[in-house]
Design a protein around this motif. Sequence first.
Motif, PDB file in Angstrom:
ATOM      1  N   TRP A 349       0.825  -1.210   0.000  1.00  0.00           N
ATOM      2  CA  TRP A 349       0.000   0.000   0.000  1.00  0.00           C
ATOM      3  C   TRP A 349       0.862   1.265   0.000  1.00  0.00           C
ATOM      4  O   TRP A 349       0.577   2.228  -0.709  1.00  0.00           O
ATOM      5  N   PRO A 396      -5.856   2.877   6.324  1.00  0.00           N
ATOM      6  CA  PRO A 396      -4.864   3.111   5.268  1.00  0.00           C
ATOM      7  C   PRO A 396      -4.025   4.360   5.487  1.00  0.00           C
ATOM      8  O   PRO A 396      -2.995   4.530   4.826  1.00  0.00           O
ATOM      9  N   GLY A 423      -0.562   2.109   6.676  1.00  0.00           N
ATOM     10  CA  GLY A 423      -1.570   1.063   6.664  1.00  0.00           C
ATOM     11  C   GLY A 423      -1.456   0.180   7.889  1.00  0.00           C
ATOM     12  O   GLY A 423      -0.551  -0.646   7.970  1.00  0.00           O
TER      13      GLY A 423
END
Length: 455
Positions: A349, A396, A423
């Motif tokens: 991420w 996130p 995240g």
Amino acid sequence: MAVDLVVRGQRVFTPRGEGPAAIHIDRSRGTIAAVTAIEAAPPVETIDAGSLCVLPGLVDTHVHINDPGRTDWEGFETATRAAAAGGVTTLVDMPLNSIPPTTTLGGLQEKLAALEAKARVDVALCGGLVPANAQGELAELFKEGVLAYKCFLAESGVAEFSHVQEDELRAGMRALAKIDAPLFVHAELPAPLAEGERAAMGLDPRKYATYLASRPRRAEDAAIELVLRIAQETGARAHIVHLSSSDALGLFRKARDSRTALTVETCPHYLTFASEEIPDGDTAYKCAPPIRERNNREKLWDALREGLIDQVVTDHSPSTVELKCSGSGDFMKAWGGISSLQLGLAAVWTAAQSRGRSIRDLVEWMSVAPARLAGLSGRKGAIVVGADADLVLWDPDAAFEVDVATLEHKNKVSPYHGRSLKGVTHRTLLRGRTVYRRGTPFDDAVRHGRWVRRV
């Protein structure tokens, strides 16, 4: 179905998209009974995720747990704790590094005995294709419930799991085509690797550039070309694991255009690190195939955008601190493997967000596509009615600095140490049962993990 738990939130990721939803769970079956508007939730026990993302549990189809036989490297207890803390609810254990390997029915039974006593998340098993069983027990292992097979085209690093030659690969793929079982291939060929090792002789073994020279891209490229050709000949389903070389991407376009059943994965470390940034002597970065140059990394990201690479899994490959040669810094002697089960989601991420990718991309790469590869679609990898209630409550936007001392895997070695990632996993549910909650110690008396068999 009796609903006894509802998980609701403003950011629930289902195949229809992201939005407010209530997930109705029957914990007696461990499955999702309904997905509705929040207002339609019944008055039962409720977990309110608020603004946290609710994702389907991650499916990691490439994990080396090494249990039984090498639990000083890793074991089901520590590996599945790390998985739960990283939002991974289903993993596929590779057949090598354990003793015995999962290449025979006896090896499978020993693996199951270790798994069933210790697993905190669900575990599927991959059988091994080795010279001794290229035409032997493959169908029997599949009948017992393994989901796929794994082979090496060059030495695996352990004596118990030999690599296959071209004729053995062809025979194995023919056998697997008959039962429609996928073959996971470690794609490097011995001859180019031997050339690379000769080129690296006499160079400083503490320099990462020496190790990189010893495992050239052409070792991967030639191996993938071989697998593509045999897949076209046999009709077998082949899957290239841990792609490192971007030079091979054209072969996957060729496979796609010819409708050959050849798929490919890459790993968080290939999408995060670059060889130019690796300090000499820091053997935590060693893996095989190696982490390559910055421009190679960006081409792998381009292939994810294009859909040539459709999944990202960890290749969690632990060993002892001693085997990593952390003291000497000798890249040529150190074990090649990176432990990242707990960090895969955050690592991918962090890199994906900086390149304009979305959380929906993350779900596709790390849940949906791996479940499809393993034949688990409908059971795992998506928030849909009838699927297992495997969920991750995840922030996130929260950032953290990696401290290896806090990681759950057994040997506290990681190239992510000291790196800032985004995240944070707050809670992980497996079939509706909480298996991880941030800030709460694991309950040693509770292990909900099961063997996920092929059905």
